[in-house]
Write a protein that holds these residues in place. Structure first.
Motif, PDB file in Angstrom:
ATOM      1  N   PRO A   9       0.813  -1.220   0.000  1.00 54.60           N
ATOM      2  CA  PRO A   9       0.000   0.000   0.000  1.00 54.60           C
ATOM      3  C   PRO A   9       0.843   1.265   0.000  1.00 54.60           C
ATOM      4  N   GLY A  10       2.035   1.178   0.581  1.00 54.94           N
ATOM      5  CA  GLY A  10       2.873   2.365   0.626  1.00 54.94           C
ATOM      6  C   GLY A  10       3.471   2.723  -0.713  1.00 54.94           C
ATOM      7  N   LEU A  11       3.486   1.758  -1.634  1.00 53.52           N
ATOM      8  CA  LEU A  11       4.086   2.001  -2.942  1.00 53.52           C
ATOM      9  C   LEU A  11       3.056   2.027  -4.056  1.00 53.52           C
ATOM     10  N   PRO A  79      11.213  -9.518  -0.958  1.00 53.14           N
ATOM     11  CA  PRO A  79      10.374 -10.061   0.120  1.00 53.14           C
ATOM     12  C   PRO A  79       8.940  -9.583  -0.030  1.00 53.14           C
ATOM     13  N   ALA A  80       8.003 -10.392   0.441  1.00 51.87           N
ATOM     14  CA  ALA A  80       6.597 -10.001   0.386  1.00 51.87           C
ATOM     15  C   ALA A  80       6.318  -8.913   1.409  1.00 51.87           C
ATOM     16  N   GLY A  81       5.299  -8.113   1.142  1.00 42.22           N
ATOM     17  CA  GLY A  81       4.870  -7.106   2.098  1.00 42.22           C
ATOM     18  C   GLY A  81       5.747  -5.875   2.110  1.00 42.22           C
ATOM     19  N   ALA A  82       5.669  -5.142   3.208  1.00 41.55           N
ATOM     20  CA  ALA A  82       6.378  -3.869   3.315  1.00 41.55           C
ATOM     21  C   ALA A  82       7.885  -4.030   3.223  1.00 41.55           C
ATOM     22  N   ALA A  83       8.407  -5.220   3.564  1.00 42.05           N
ATOM     23  CA  ALA A  83       9.852  -5.447   3.510  1.00 42.05           C
ATOM     24  C   ALA A  83      10.385  -5.359   2.088  1.00 42.05           C
ATOM     25  N   GLY A  84       9.491  -5.483   1.083  1.00 38.28           N
ATOM     26  CA  GLY A  84       9.926  -5.419  -0.311  1.00 38.28           C
ATOM     27  C   GLY A  84      10.514  -4.071  -0.669  1.00 38.28           C
ATOM     28  N   GLY A  85       9.917  -3.009  -0.176  1.00 36.75           N
ATOM     29  CA  GLY A  85      10.450  -1.656  -0.309  1.00 36.75           C
ATOM     30  C   GLY A  85      10.939  -1.307  -1.698  1.00 36.75           C
ATOM     31  N   THR A  86      12.221  -0.963  -1.781  1.00 37.05           N
ATOM     32  CA  THR A  86      12.837  -0.502  -3.022  1.00 37.05           C
ATOM     33  C   THR A  86      12.799  -1.570  -4.104  1.00 37.05           C
ATOM     34  N   ALA A  87      13.010  -2.822  -3.719  1.00 33.52           N
ATOM     35  CA  ALA A  87      13.012  -3.903  -4.709  1.00 33.52           C
ATOM     36  C   ALA A  87      11.640  -4.040  -5.357  1.00 33.52           C
ATOM     37  N   LEU A  88      10.585  -3.943  -4.564  1.00 35.13           N
ATOM     38  CA  LEU A  88       9.238  -4.047  -5.105  1.00 35.13           C
ATOM     39  C   LEU A  88       8.932  -2.887  -6.034  1.00 35.13           C
TER      40      LEU A  88
END
Length: 262
Positions: A9-11, A79-88
């Motif tokens: 959701p943050g991205l 990683p799934a979820g918020a941990a994905g961050g920059t990679a996602l």
């Protein structure tokens, strides 16, 4: 099964105000097909987005290590979820660069071209084929022949057995209707018995003396089976433990936080 990375959701950028596009979920370009202007092999041109613990991502990661291509192909864990961050965010950018206003699932493994920022392929068999067969040029020479021509038919046969008799059967046993669970478990045990007997007739690996792509497929499927299925098959249990001592395989055991096999 291909891993789908949930939108963070943050991205997430809402496209609700834009018309939904008719877009593909699968991208299946290949490396080296069009030398005049396509995705030809070059060191560090390509980036693999992989999800830790995803069986298909593990197949790709082990293959990359066995081929000695870690210095030639960039890898990015998602990683799934918020941990994905920059990679996602980078993965989403590659999908959007490949298809205008792309609003579909972000699936991994995904092989991307760093020069254009686009997804080359998110079809795992094609990615594996390009790693083993197309990245042996332009300074990307593989260190280990995982798909020798004489064993290609055997590799495909094992892959089919693994996908149908282990992976899909295990999924049906875990997620299917109760009425089909018994049939799925019978398929699993029939396949495990067949593979156990095959190891008895051959060498230390599933196709004999040499480590091949078939071992990558089989090991990943075996370590993801539900607990209690493998111990009755002594040769398969020893086979999993033996490959687990190889750095390329052991790294994925750690990534998936799977319990070690005795």
């Amino acid at each position: 099964m291909t891993e789908t990375i949930p939108h963070d959701p943050g991205l997430h950028v809402s496209c609700s105000a834009l018309p939904r596009t008719s877009r593909p979920d699968r991208f299946r370009s290949r490396i080296g097909v069009d030398l005049a202007g396509g995705f030809y092999p070059a060191p560090r041109r390509y980036e693999l987005f992989l999800s830790p613990g995803c069986p298909l991502s593990q197949r790709v990661a082990i293959t990359l290590d066995l081929l000695g291509l870690r210095d030639s192909v960039v890898t990015t864990p998602v990683p799934a979820g918020a941990a994905g961050g920059t990679a996602l965010a980078a993965l989403r950018g590659a999908y959007e660069a490949t298809w205008h206003r792309y609003d579909g699932p972000l699936t991994v493994p995904a092989l991307c071209d760093r020069w254009t920022g686009r997804v080359v392929s998110n079809h795992t068999p094609d990615i594996l084929g390009d790693l083993t067969g197309r990245l042996g040029a332009e300074g990307c020479a593989p260190a280990h022949p995982l798909c020798p021509p004489a064993l290609l038919a055997g590799i495909e046969a094992v892959r089919h057995t693994v996908d149908v008799g282990l992976t899909r059967a295990a999924r049906r046993a875990a997620q299917g209707a109760p009425s089909g669970r018994g049939a799925a478990l019978r398929t699993l045990h029939t396949t495990l018995g067949l593979l156990d007997r095959r190891l008895a007739r051959g060498g230390p690996h599933v196709l004999g003396a040499h480590l091949t792509a078939a071992d990558v497929d089989l090991w990943v499927a075996l370590v993801h089976l539900p607990g209690g299925l493998l111990p009755p098959y002594a040769r398969l249990t020893a086979y999993v433990a033996r490959l687990d001592r190889h750095p390329a395989f052991h790294a994925q055991r750690t990534a998936a936080t799977l319990a070690p096999t005795a």
